[in-house]
Design a protein around this motif. Structure first.
Motif, PDB file in Angstrom:
ATOM      1  N   GLN A 178      31.008  60.512 103.720  1.00  0.00           N
ATOM      2  CA  GLN A 178      31.732  61.752 103.434  1.00  0.00           C
ATOM      3  C   GLN A 178      31.028  62.561 102.345  1.00  0.00           C
ATOM      4  OE1 GLN A 178      34.158  62.614 105.522  1.00  0.00           O
ATOM      5  NE2 GLN A 178      33.595  60.665 106.455  1.00  0.00           N
ATOM      6  N   VAL A 179      30.489  61.869 101.349  1.00  0.00           N
ATOM      7  CA  VAL A 179      29.752  62.540 100.280  1.00  0.00           C
ATOM      8  C   VAL A 179      28.544  63.275 100.854  1.00  0.00           C
ATOM      9  CG1 VAL A 179      28.249  62.151  98.272  1.00  0.00           C
ATOM     10  CG2 VAL A 179      30.509  61.078  98.383  1.00  0.00           C
ATOM     11  N   LEU A 180      27.791  62.605 101.720  1.00  0.00           N
ATOM     12  CA  LEU A 180      26.590  63.229 102.283  1.00  0.00           C
ATOM     13  C   LEU A 180      26.933  64.486 103.065  1.00  0.00           C
ATOM     14  CD1 LEU A 180      24.566  60.078 103.384  1.00  0.00           C
ATOM     15  CD2 LEU A 180      24.189  61.539 101.378  1.00  0.00           C
ATOM     16  N   ALA A 181      28.030  64.466 103.809  1.00  0.00           N
ATOM     17  CA  ALA A 181      28.446  65.653 104.562  1.00  0.00           C
ATOM     18  C   ALA A 181      28.840  66.779 103.604  1.00  0.00           C
ATOM     19  CB  ALA A 181      29.600  65.309 105.494  1.00  0.00           C
ATOM     20  N   ALA A 182      29.590  66.452 102.572  1.00  0.00           N
ATOM     21  CA  ALA A 182      30.020  67.472 101.608  1.00  0.00           C
ATOM     22  C   ALA A 182      28.834  67.996 100.803  1.00  0.00           C
ATOM     23  CB  ALA A 182      31.082  66.895 100.677  1.00  0.00           C
ATOM     24  N   TRP A 183      27.923  67.105 100.424  1.00  0.00           N
ATOM     25  CA  TRP A 183      26.743  67.515  99.652  1.00  0.00           C
ATOM     26  C   TRP A 183      25.861  68.442 100.478  1.00  0.00           C
ATOM     27  CZ3 TRP A 183      25.298  68.500  95.116  1.00  0.00           C
ATOM     28  CH2 TRP A 183      23.954  68.514  94.722  1.00  0.00           C
ATOM     29  N   ARG A 184      25.665  68.104 101.746  1.00  0.00           N
ATOM     30  CA  ARG A 184      24.871  68.979 102.611  1.00  0.00           C
ATOM     31  C   ARG A 184      25.537  70.353 102.707  1.00  0.00           C
ATOM     32  NH1 ARG A 184      20.629  68.866 106.179  1.00  0.00           N
ATOM     33  NH2 ARG A 184      20.672  70.594 107.625  1.00  0.00           N
ATOM     34  N   GLN A 244      25.513  76.043 101.365  1.00  0.00           N
ATOM     35  CA  GLN A 244      26.160  77.195 100.740  1.00  0.00           C
ATOM     36  C   GLN A 244      25.271  77.794  99.658  1.00  0.00           C
ATOM     37  OE1 GLN A 244      28.632  79.170 101.380  1.00  0.00           O
ATOM     38  NE2 GLN A 244      28.258  80.329  99.517  1.00  0.00           N
ATOM     39  N   ARG A 245      24.595  76.945  98.907  1.00  0.00           N
ATOM     40  CA  ARG A 245      23.648  77.450  97.896  1.00  0.00           C
ATOM     41  C   ARG A 245      22.539  78.255  98.570  1.00  0.00           C
ATOM     42  NH1 ARG A 245      22.617  72.216  93.997  1.00  0.00           N
ATOM     43  NH2 ARG A 245      24.666  72.171  93.023  1.00  0.00           N
ATOM     44  N   CYS A 260      20.131  83.567  99.901  1.00  0.00           N
ATOM     45  CA  CYS A 260      19.745  84.584 100.893  1.00  0.00           C
ATOM     46  C   CYS A 260      20.499  85.889 100.646  1.00  0.00           C
ATOM     47  CB  CYS A 260      20.004  84.080 102.312  1.00  0.00           C
ATOM     48  SG  CYS A 260      18.891  82.742 102.799  1.00  0.00           S
ATOM     49  N   ALA A 261      21.771  85.789 100.303  1.00  0.00           N
ATOM     50  CA  ALA A 261      22.562  86.990 100.007  1.00  0.00           C
ATOM     51  C   ALA A 261      22.055  87.675  98.740  1.00  0.00           C
ATOM     52  CB  ALA A 261      24.037  86.628  99.863  1.00  0.00           C
ATOM     53  N   ARG A 262      21.658  86.865  97.767  1.00  0.00           N
ATOM     54  CA  ARG A 262      21.106  87.430  96.529  1.00  0.00           C
ATOM     55  C   ARG A 262      19.822  88.200  96.809  1.00  0.00           C
ATOM     56  NH1 ARG A 262      17.334  87.064  93.177  1.00  0.00           N
ATOM     57  NH2 ARG A 262      16.290  85.340  94.209  1.00  0.00           N
ATOM     58  N   PHE A 322      15.647  77.531 105.179  1.00  0.00           N
ATOM     59  CA  PHE A 322      16.306  76.359 104.602  1.00  0.00           C
ATOM     60  C   PHE A 322      15.298  75.314 104.135  1.00  0.00           C
ATOM     61  CE2 PHE A 322      19.036  72.457 104.980  1.00  0.00           C
ATOM     62  CZ  PHE A 322      19.884  72.773 103.924  1.00  0.00           C
ATOM     63  N   VAL A 323      14.256  75.075 104.911  1.00  0.00           N
ATOM     64  CA  VAL A 323      13.250  74.076 104.550  1.00  0.00           C
ATOM     65  C   VAL A 323      12.546  74.474 103.258  1.00  0.00           C
ATOM     66  CG1 VAL A 323      11.102  72.962 105.276  1.00  0.00           C
ATOM     67  CG2 VAL A 323      12.930  73.324 106.933  1.00  0.00           C
TER      68      VAL A 323
END
Length: 158
Positions: free
Chosen positions: A105-111, A116-117, A122-124, A141-142
């Protein structure tokens, strides 16, 4: 001893919500076999691990674990239920304990947090281009990962 199950920089302290798969817990060996008190301590330890650094881990010291599951300094009660409260947790090479289901669950939330970062970056860049009439390329992303996260974190690769 196993390698840590979550990256050292995984920080979910700003995530107040931790997923709990109800059927998975309800149908688990823990729920079927452990004393209800031990089950409660297990859930509290999963919850505590969510906000530890790294996320999904716990310190291995019984005194700290007793406090994290709400027992304060009552090591006698903790030790009585320790085996069930820590069912599934594994010792890792960093000296901490990890639970594979919590780590999943942590890995999914961390990803999700890292993605989001990336979207925010990209928005910035887009806003910068609009304000200054420039054409700076937003990182894919890479590229973003390589600039902001260690290359040794395989769970973040696209």
């Amino acid at each position: 001893m196993t390698a840590p199950l979550t990256p050292a920089d995984a920080d979910l302290q700003d995530f107040p919500f931790m997923p709990l798969h109800v059927a998975r817990l309800r149908d688990s060996d823990l729920a079927a076999e452990a004393h209800p008190e031990a089950c409660w301590y297990a859930v509290l330890l999963w919850s505590a691990a969510w906000h530890q650094l790294p996320a999904g881990s716990l310190p291995a010291a019984d005194a700290v674990l007793a406090r994290l599951c709400g027992l304060g300094r009552d090591l006698k009660t903790f030790r009585k239920h320790r085996a069930d409260a820590l069912r599934g947790w594994v010792d890792a090479s960093d000296g901490r304990l990890y639970h594979p289901v919590v780590a999943e669950q942590v890995l999914a939330a961390w990803r999700s947090k890292v993605e989001q970062r990336h979207r925010a970056e990209c928005a910035r860049v887009k806003k910068h281009n609009q304000r200054h009439e420039t054409d700076v390329a937003a990182p894919d992303f890479v590229t973003f990962l390589s600039q902001h996260f260690p290359a040794s974190v395989p769970h973040l690769s696209p």
